[in-house]
Design a protein around this motif. Sequence first.
Motif, PDB file in Angstrom:
ATOM      1  N   THR A 111       0.816  -1.217   0.000  1.00 20.95           N
ATOM      2  CA  THR A 111       0.000   0.000   0.000  1.00 20.95           C
ATOM      3  C   THR A 111       0.848   1.265   0.000  1.00 20.95           C
ATOM      4  OG1 THR A 111      -1.507  -1.250   1.439  1.00 20.95           O
ATOM      5  CG2 THR A 111      -2.005   1.060   1.088  1.00 20.95           C
ATOM      6  N   GLN A 112       0.499   2.174  -0.919  1.00 22.15           N
ATOM      7  CA  GLN A 112       1.148   3.482  -0.994  1.00 22.15           C
ATOM      8  C   GLN A 112       0.212   4.546  -0.423  1.00 22.15           C
ATOM      9  OE1 GLN A 112       3.497   3.693  -5.032  1.00 22.15           O
ATOM     10  NE2 GLN A 112       1.576   2.619  -5.393  1.00 22.15           N
ATOM     11  N   VAL A 113       0.799   5.556   0.198  1.00 20.10           N
ATOM     12  CA  VAL A 113       0.013   6.643   0.793  1.00 20.10           C
ATOM     13  C   VAL A 113       0.630   7.975   0.359  1.00 20.10           C
ATOM     14  CG1 VAL A 113      -0.737   7.724   2.940  1.00 20.10           C
ATOM     15  CG2 VAL A 113      -0.645   5.228   2.770  1.00 20.10           C
ATOM     16  N   THR A 114      -0.179   8.829  -0.226  1.00 19.21           N
ATOM     17  CA  THR A 114       0.348  10.115  -0.684  1.00 19.21           C
ATOM     18  C   THR A 114       0.551  11.074   0.489  1.00 19.21           C
ATOM     19  OG1 THR A 114      -1.876  10.982  -1.145  1.00 19.21           O
ATOM     20  CG2 THR A 114      -0.711   9.913  -2.969  1.00 19.21           C
ATOM     21  N   GLY A 188       0.704  -1.182   5.969  1.00 20.47           N
ATOM     22  CA  GLY A 188       1.706  -1.569   6.953  1.00 20.47           C
ATOM     23  C   GLY A 188       2.740  -0.483   7.178  1.00 20.47           C
ATOM     24  N   GLY A 189       3.065  -0.241   8.456  1.00 20.24           N
ATOM     25  CA  GLY A 189       4.061   0.769   8.791  1.00 20.24           C
ATOM     26  C   GLY A 189       3.659   2.178   8.418  1.00 20.24           C
ATOM     27  N   GLY A 190       2.354   2.406   8.237  1.00 22.21           N
ATOM     28  CA  GLY A 190       1.871   3.722   7.823  1.00 22.21           C
ATOM     29  C   GLY A 190       1.699   3.845   6.327  1.00 22.21           C
ATOM     30  N   GLY A 191       2.129   2.813   5.589  1.00 17.50           N
ATOM     31  CA  GLY A 191       2.083   2.876   4.132  1.00 17.50           C
ATOM     32  C   GLY A 191       3.397   3.390   3.557  1.00 17.50           C
ATOM     33  N   ILE A 192       3.611   3.129   2.287  1.00 19.91           N
ATOM     34  CA  ILE A 192       4.807   3.633   1.598  1.00 19.91           C
ATOM     35  C   ILE A 192       4.537   5.084   1.222  1.00 19.91           C
ATOM     36  CG2 ILE A 192       6.370   3.335  -0.368  1.00 19.91           C
ATOM     37  CD1 ILE A 192       5.134   0.431  -0.550  1.00 19.91           C
ATOM     38  N   PRO A 193       5.279   6.047   1.783  1.00 22.80           N
ATOM     39  CA  PRO A 193       4.989   7.450   1.489  1.00 22.80           C
ATOM     40  C   PRO A 193       5.400   7.822   0.060  1.00 22.80           C
ATOM     41  CG  PRO A 193       6.932   7.273   2.884  1.00 22.80           C
ATOM     42  CD  PRO A 193       6.391   5.887   2.727  1.00 22.80           C
ATOM     43  N   VAL A 194       4.459   8.401  -0.672  1.00 20.76           N
ATOM     44  CA  VAL A 194       4.727   8.802  -2.053  1.00 20.76           C
ATOM     45  C   VAL A 194       4.181  10.205  -2.304  1.00 20.76           C
ATOM     46  CG1 VAL A 194       4.790   6.461  -3.013  1.00 20.76           C
ATOM     47  CG2 VAL A 194       2.605   7.669  -2.864  1.00 20.76           C
ATOM     48  N   ILE A 195       4.766  10.877  -3.288  1.00 27.21           N
ATOM     49  CA  ILE A 195       4.342  12.215  -3.689  1.00 27.21           C
ATOM     50  C   ILE A 195       3.846  12.145  -5.123  1.00 27.21           C
ATOM     51  CG2 ILE A 195       5.141  14.570  -4.166  1.00 27.21           C
ATOM     52  CD1 ILE A 195       7.215  14.140  -1.896  1.00 27.21           C
TER      53      ILE A 195
END
Length: 311
Positions: A111-114, A188-195
């Motif tokens: 999961t990615q999170v912006t 997981g872990g807050g998500g993979i941070p992406v811009i």
Amino acid sequence: MKKKAVVSLGHEALGYTTTEQWDAVKKTAKALADLAEADYQLTITHSNGPQVSMIHKAMAELRRVNPDYTPVPMCVCSAMSQGYVGYDIQNSLRSEFLSRGISTPVSAILTQVTVDPYDDAFYEPNKIIGRFMTREEADAEVAKGNYVTEVPGKGFRRVVAAPKPIDIVEIETIRTLAEAGQVVIACGGGGIPVIEQRHTLKGASAVIEKDSIAGKLAADLQADLLIILTGVEQVYTDYGKETQTGIASMTVAQAKAYIEEKQFGQGNMLPKIEAAITYLDSVPEGKVLITDLAHASEAAKGRTGTVIVRE
């Protein structure tokens, strides 16, 4: 209809090393299976602090002894930690389900999170990660534009930002599987941070607070219940003092008053209370339960833990 519950797993549910994790997730799977048998449809998120730090240390050391290897960015370390933690939870929970005659599928979603590139957190990073470095190595990191902090007597460590989450990129996939009755492990872990950069998602050198994403995930899924599993049975006032008192229940207004009194620690309970408020602002009829793994089943029956409601 089953009640929809988002369950946020803390460090106690996973351990701090790969071998600890193998043992810990077996106990965690039993608690999660108890909730499933109590007729909750589960979506699971989890911490990854020790895991992502271990990966970052390992990849930095590999780069140090083998200069031909390229550096591994934080977003990739986050993805790696999501993969192997999700793998262990998924397999342990599947095994526990089958031992109880439960055939519900379990899936882990990368999961990615912006995040906002102008989030204030990027200007004041505060999350310490990675191995200890020498002065020369720390200076090299600073020269690359990274932040470091000195740990007296031990050396220097990397510091990264913890920006607020904006959107969960794979939320429709998570929602589709959850609505189909499957157990989903996500963010997981807050998500993979992406811009976001036009049509491209670019990994950010940051981490996202797993409590923040738990509140957002529960809100996005319109869950009936957000369960935050941490290291204590209840939320307390005057924690660690002789006057320590357990809180059985509180409203959002009471929670905000406790925050004003600085009753909750910045690095432990406060993010959990803030996540509860975020969720309840979006789902006013929802409920938040904070307890530890050992008491999860009893807390779900209203016998212990701390319950937070809107009013």
